[in-house]
Design a protein around this motif. Sequence first.
Motif, PDB file in Angstrom:
ATOM      1  N   VAL A   1      -0.439   3.401  -2.607  1.00 32.43           N
ATOM      2  CA  VAL A   1      -1.473   4.263  -2.557  1.00 32.43           C
ATOM      3  C   VAL A   1      -1.079   5.688  -2.694  1.00 32.43           C
ATOM      4  O   VAL A   1      -0.022   6.164  -2.532  1.00 32.43           O
ATOM      5  N   HIS A   2      -1.983   6.330  -3.715  1.00 31.20           N
ATOM      6  CA  HIS A   2      -1.713   7.714  -4.075  1.00 31.20           C
ATOM      7  C   HIS A   2      -3.278   8.244  -4.087  1.00 31.20           C
ATOM      8  O   HIS A   2      -4.024   8.135  -3.030  1.00 31.20           O
ATOM      9  N   GLU A   3      -3.493   8.969  -5.301  1.00 30.80           N
ATOM     10  CA  GLU A   3      -5.124   9.449  -5.090  1.00 30.80           C
ATOM     11  C   GLU A   3      -5.787   8.488  -5.158  1.00 30.80           C
ATOM     12  O   GLU A   3      -7.205   8.345  -4.944  1.00 30.80           O
ATOM     13  N   TRP A   4      -5.615   7.333  -5.711  1.00 32.96           N
ATOM     14  CA  TRP A   4      -6.216   6.109  -5.803  1.00 32.96           C
ATOM     15  C   TRP A   4      -5.402   4.879  -5.268  1.00 32.96           C
ATOM     16  O   TRP A   4      -4.200   5.113  -5.095  1.00 32.96           O
ATOM     17  N   ILE A   5      -5.953   3.624  -5.241  1.00 29.80           N
ATOM     18  CA  ILE A   5      -4.916   2.556  -4.908  1.00 29.80           C
ATOM     19  C   ILE A   5      -4.610   1.584  -6.111  1.00 29.80           C
ATOM     20  O   ILE A   5      -5.696   1.427  -7.048  1.00 29.80           O
ATOM     21  N   THR A   6      -3.442   1.321  -6.552  1.00 30.31           N
ATOM     22  CA  THR A   6      -2.838   0.701  -7.643  1.00 30.31           C
ATOM     23  C   THR A   6      -2.267  -0.706  -7.117  1.00 30.31           C
ATOM     24  O   THR A   6      -1.510  -0.677  -6.219  1.00 30.31           O
ATOM     25  N   GLY A   7      -2.738  -1.720  -7.726  1.00 33.50           N
ATOM     26  CA  GLY A   7      -2.219  -3.012  -7.439  1.00 33.50           C
ATOM     27  C   GLY A   7      -1.362  -3.637  -8.614  1.00 33.50           C
ATOM     28  O   GLY A   7      -1.514  -3.370  -9.745  1.00 33.50           O
TER      29      GLY A   7
ATOM     30  N   ASP B   1     -12.166  -4.328 -11.605  1.00 29.43           N
ATOM     31  CA  ASP B   1     -12.487  -4.978 -12.577  1.00 29.43           C
ATOM     32  C   ASP B   1     -11.298  -5.872 -13.204  1.00 29.43           C
ATOM     33  O   ASP B   1     -10.248  -5.065 -13.809  1.00 29.43           O
ATOM     34  N   GLU B   2     -11.262  -7.242 -13.036  1.00 26.27           N
ATOM     35  CA  GLU B   2     -10.012  -8.066 -13.340  1.00 26.27           C
ATOM     36  C   GLU B   2      -9.717  -8.005 -14.967  1.00 26.27           C
ATOM     37  O   GLU B   2      -8.604  -8.087 -15.446  1.00 26.27           O
ATOM     38  N   THR B   3     -10.737  -7.605 -15.849  1.00 23.80           N
ATOM     39  CA  THR B   3     -10.260  -7.514 -17.238  1.00 23.80           C
ATOM     40  C   THR B   3      -9.943  -6.201 -17.402  1.00 23.80           C
ATOM     41  O   THR B   3      -9.262  -6.211 -18.545  1.00 23.80           O
ATOM     42  N   LEU B   4      -9.847  -5.262 -16.716  1.00 20.62           N
ATOM     43  CA  LEU B   4      -9.430  -3.971 -16.798  1.00 20.62           C
ATOM     44  C   LEU B   4      -7.823  -3.698 -16.325  1.00 20.62           C
ATOM     45  O   LEU B   4      -7.682  -3.964 -15.201  1.00 20.62           O
ATOM     46  N   PHE B   5      -6.855  -3.828 -16.995  1.00 18.21           N
ATOM     47  CA  PHE B   5      -5.615  -3.833 -16.581  1.00 18.21           C
ATOM     48  C   PHE B   5      -4.517  -3.158 -17.699  1.00 18.21           C
ATOM     49  O   PHE B   5      -4.784  -2.940 -18.747  1.00 18.21           O
ATOM     50  N   SER B   6      -3.168  -2.448 -17.008  1.00 21.61           N
ATOM     51  CA  SER B   6      -2.464  -2.185 -18.011  1.00 21.61           C
ATOM     52  C   SER B   6      -1.114  -2.803 -17.662  1.00 21.61           C
ATOM     53  O   SER B   6      -0.804  -3.344 -16.448  1.00 21.61           O
TER      54      SER B   6
ATOM     55  N   CYS C   1      -2.954 -14.575 -14.455  1.00 21.66           N
ATOM     56  CA  CYS C   1      -1.893 -14.286 -15.365  1.00 21.66           C
ATOM     57  C   CYS C   1      -2.365 -13.686 -16.681  1.00 21.66           C
ATOM     58  O   CYS C   1      -3.400 -14.871 -16.973  1.00 21.66           O
ATOM     59  N   ASN C   2      -2.318 -12.505 -16.950  1.00 16.68           N
ATOM     60  CA  ASN C   2      -2.961 -12.285 -18.386  1.00 16.68           C
ATOM     61  C   ASN C   2      -1.994 -12.267 -19.685  1.00 16.68           C
ATOM     62  O   ASN C   2      -2.318 -11.562 -20.512  1.00 16.68           O
ATOM     63  N   ASN C   3      -0.918 -12.842 -19.288  1.00 13.54           N
ATOM     64  CA  ASN C   3       0.093 -13.228 -20.715  1.00 13.54           C
ATOM     65  C   ASN C   3      -0.430 -14.302 -21.418  1.00 13.54           C
ATOM     66  O   ASN C   3      -0.402 -15.352 -20.903  1.00 13.54           O
ATOM     67  N   ARG C   4      -0.862 -13.854 -22.507  1.00 12.16           N
ATOM     68  CA  ARG C   4      -1.249 -14.889 -23.730  1.00 12.16           C
ATOM     69  C   ARG C   4      -0.417 -16.010 -23.917  1.00 12.16           C
ATOM     70  O   ARG C   4      -0.742 -17.124 -24.395  1.00 12.16           O
ATOM     71  N   ILE C   5       0.914 -15.795 -23.872  1.00 12.61           N
ATOM     72  CA  ILE C   5       2.044 -16.894 -24.251  1.00 12.61           C
ATOM     73  C   ILE C   5       2.427 -17.697 -22.965  1.00 12.61           C
ATOM     74  O   ILE C   5       3.076 -18.510 -22.984  1.00 12.61           O
TER      75      ILE C   5
ATOM     76  N   TYR D   1       1.582  -6.705 -14.544  1.00 15.27           N
ATOM     77  CA  TYR D   1       0.592  -5.756 -14.775  1.00 15.27           C
ATOM     78  C   TYR D   1      -0.029  -5.186 -13.543  1.00 15.27           C
ATOM     79  O   TYR D   1       0.191  -5.507 -12.587  1.00 15.27           O
ATOM     80  N   TYR D   2      -0.877  -4.147 -13.914  1.00 16.42           N
ATOM     81  CA  TYR D   2      -1.424  -3.328 -12.726  1.00 16.42           C
ATOM     82  C   TYR D   2      -2.614  -2.783 -13.117  1.00 16.42           C
ATOM     83  O   TYR D   2      -3.131  -2.590 -14.127  1.00 16.42           O
ATOM     84  N   ARG D   3      -3.584  -2.887 -11.904  1.00 19.59           N
ATOM     85  CA  ARG D   3      -5.049  -2.398 -12.014  1.00 19.59           C
ATOM     86  C   ARG D   3      -5.174  -1.181 -11.143  1.00 19.59           C
ATOM     87  O   ARG D   3      -4.738  -1.185 -10.094  1.00 19.59           O
ATOM     88  N   LYS D   4      -6.112  -0.438 -11.389  1.00 20.03           N
ATOM     89  CA  LYS D   4      -6.574   0.514 -10.435  1.00 20.03           C
ATOM     90  C   LYS D   4      -7.772   0.162  -9.591  1.00 20.03           C
ATOM     91  O   LYS D   4      -8.608  -0.536  -9.983  1.00 20.03           O
TER      92      LYS D   4
END
Length: 635
Positions: free
Chosen positions: A345-351, A372-377, A325-329, A362-365
């Motif tokens: 699944v599209h041009e890449w896979i999003t989780g 990379d677990e540290t790269l997320f939106s 979980c990447n929520n600081r609170i 949150y989601y990651r490419k």
Amino acid sequence: MSNIISFPTTFPDEDFRSILYRYHLRSPHRSYLKNRKELLGKAYSTMVMYPENLIHVINGLGVSEEFIINLIDNHTFYPLFRPFVNKDLHNTITNVFYNSSGGLSMKIKTLENQFLSNSIRYCPTCLNDDYERFGEVYAHRTHQFSFLTVCPIHETKLVYSCSHCDIPFASSNANLMLTEPKCPNGHEINENTKEWMDTNKYEFLDDIKALMSYNTLTLNYVYQQLMVRLGNRGYIHFKGDTIFKKDLISDMVDYYGKEVLIELGLNVNELLRVMPSLFAPDDLRKHTIFYILLMRFLSGNTENFLKQDETYFFPLPFGNGPWVCNNRICPQYNQRVINICRRKVHEWITGYFTCNYCGMTYYRKGFPHLEDETLFSIETMGALFINQATKYINKGYTITQTAEFLRSNRTTVRKYLKLYKKENESNLLTINQNNGHKEILQGKLEVAVTDNNSKLELCKETVLEAISILGKRANRPQIRKYNIHRYDWGMKHDRTWMELHLPPKRKLPKMLNLESLDDEMYQLVSAAVDRLWENPPETKITKTSIFKTIPSFVQNRCYRFSEYLPRTIHLIERSLETDDQYLIRIFPKVVKWFKESRYKNLSLKLIQNGFKMYKKSSLTVIQWLEDQIDQINSS
């Protein structure tokens, strides 16, 4: 019709055309056509590359089917093409071999054209050796491959006509061939011209021989093996619906070299032109050379390709969890408490990952991107964030203070308060009337609105400032570049004001005047080129560099109306920077690097190691560099 009396003993690597001619020599009939009819059941007037109607031979000689299979596998070229034809065509060709007559040459004519020489060729050394060993000569199957110019055993140049009288050694329909190491006019064939044979040709010949030695290969097996190896080496999209053909061809050209591919009979430009037709699952016969070279490229050689088993599998994107979980609170921040991953699944896979404790998603490419677990939106901050934000606002804290408490920023807090207000306004007003907090909450929400108004005023001031600095002739794209974020914010929240203060949109003429277009484009491009050379980039000046400095419509017109823009196109071409010019221009950068380094003496090798582009320097640049190096080392 006469019965078949005997069949000539076949020799190692003998071409079927040679066998057919030696049958003619042994027959009592002087007519070549009559002998062909006697053997194959039809009087063929054209060259017979492949046996047809062999049931006639079986019945006439009483030979076994194994004899016929040996004839096809060891004395024709069909074993080379067999792995690349589909089952239906293979059955048709086999049926012609055994039961039919006529039409076979047309069915595999395209196959022959890729590989075989137009004329029957001989090795002079093999001719003499065969005559001494067997008492007669014959045409070798291997010598007919067009990419070979010398005999792979003796490295003697292959010949097809007499060096004395220039008469061909074999007629166009193969009804006349050599019977001894002499031309039809009696001249000795004793040429012994030695030529070095390239290693690539030896390897390609080994690949062909390996392929021809497997008499059970099918198109389905070859295609599956190709797909497995292409997938394992990253040439197939993870969805399996796209093969990256252009990348594959480019890598093969780098691997073999363009000149080598041309020598082996593969035209890269033609291959790029027909690229969409490559890897048709039901037909690989049109590009046999490409597929054989591809086998070597993927597996080292054809033997490895056919023998080594590989399995293509796709690893599960993002693994099996649990995920953090990447929520600081969140009380479970940075803990692996998320057990479900939704993959899209599209041009890449999003989780997509949702924490059950705080509600944040949150989601990651994923593939083909590096995981990379540290790269997320963040898709949504979740209920915990909204409840905490509302709580701090109700207590009288400002949005800035609330953002600090939640370890977030003002924009995010405003966003979720706005959503909260929109979805729950009626319920909040009813509940807070009883508690006397209506005014407080409404007041804090008004603060957010006030902040938006303040930001809008700031955006307007920035736009006016840009117009003042850039001048009245500035266009909208130039003003926007001054501060893209504030320009876009102003357009979104007060477009009317923006339209009043911005310069009018530049309207392009509906009809282009093609007669004056060249002059107009020339002026725009000339000004752009002058600016570019006054302040050149660190990279080489290319067409892309020039077009980046001018409006996009100029580039579009240069491509669409190039035939009407001779001056402009010529200006662009002569304004491009050559490799030599670029290497000389950036040399001061090399000098600066050297003076700041620990090296005492500058050398060409040192420059090439530090700046890879100098490894491809022309002789002129190398001589210039050596002069500069001498001056620097002597100073």
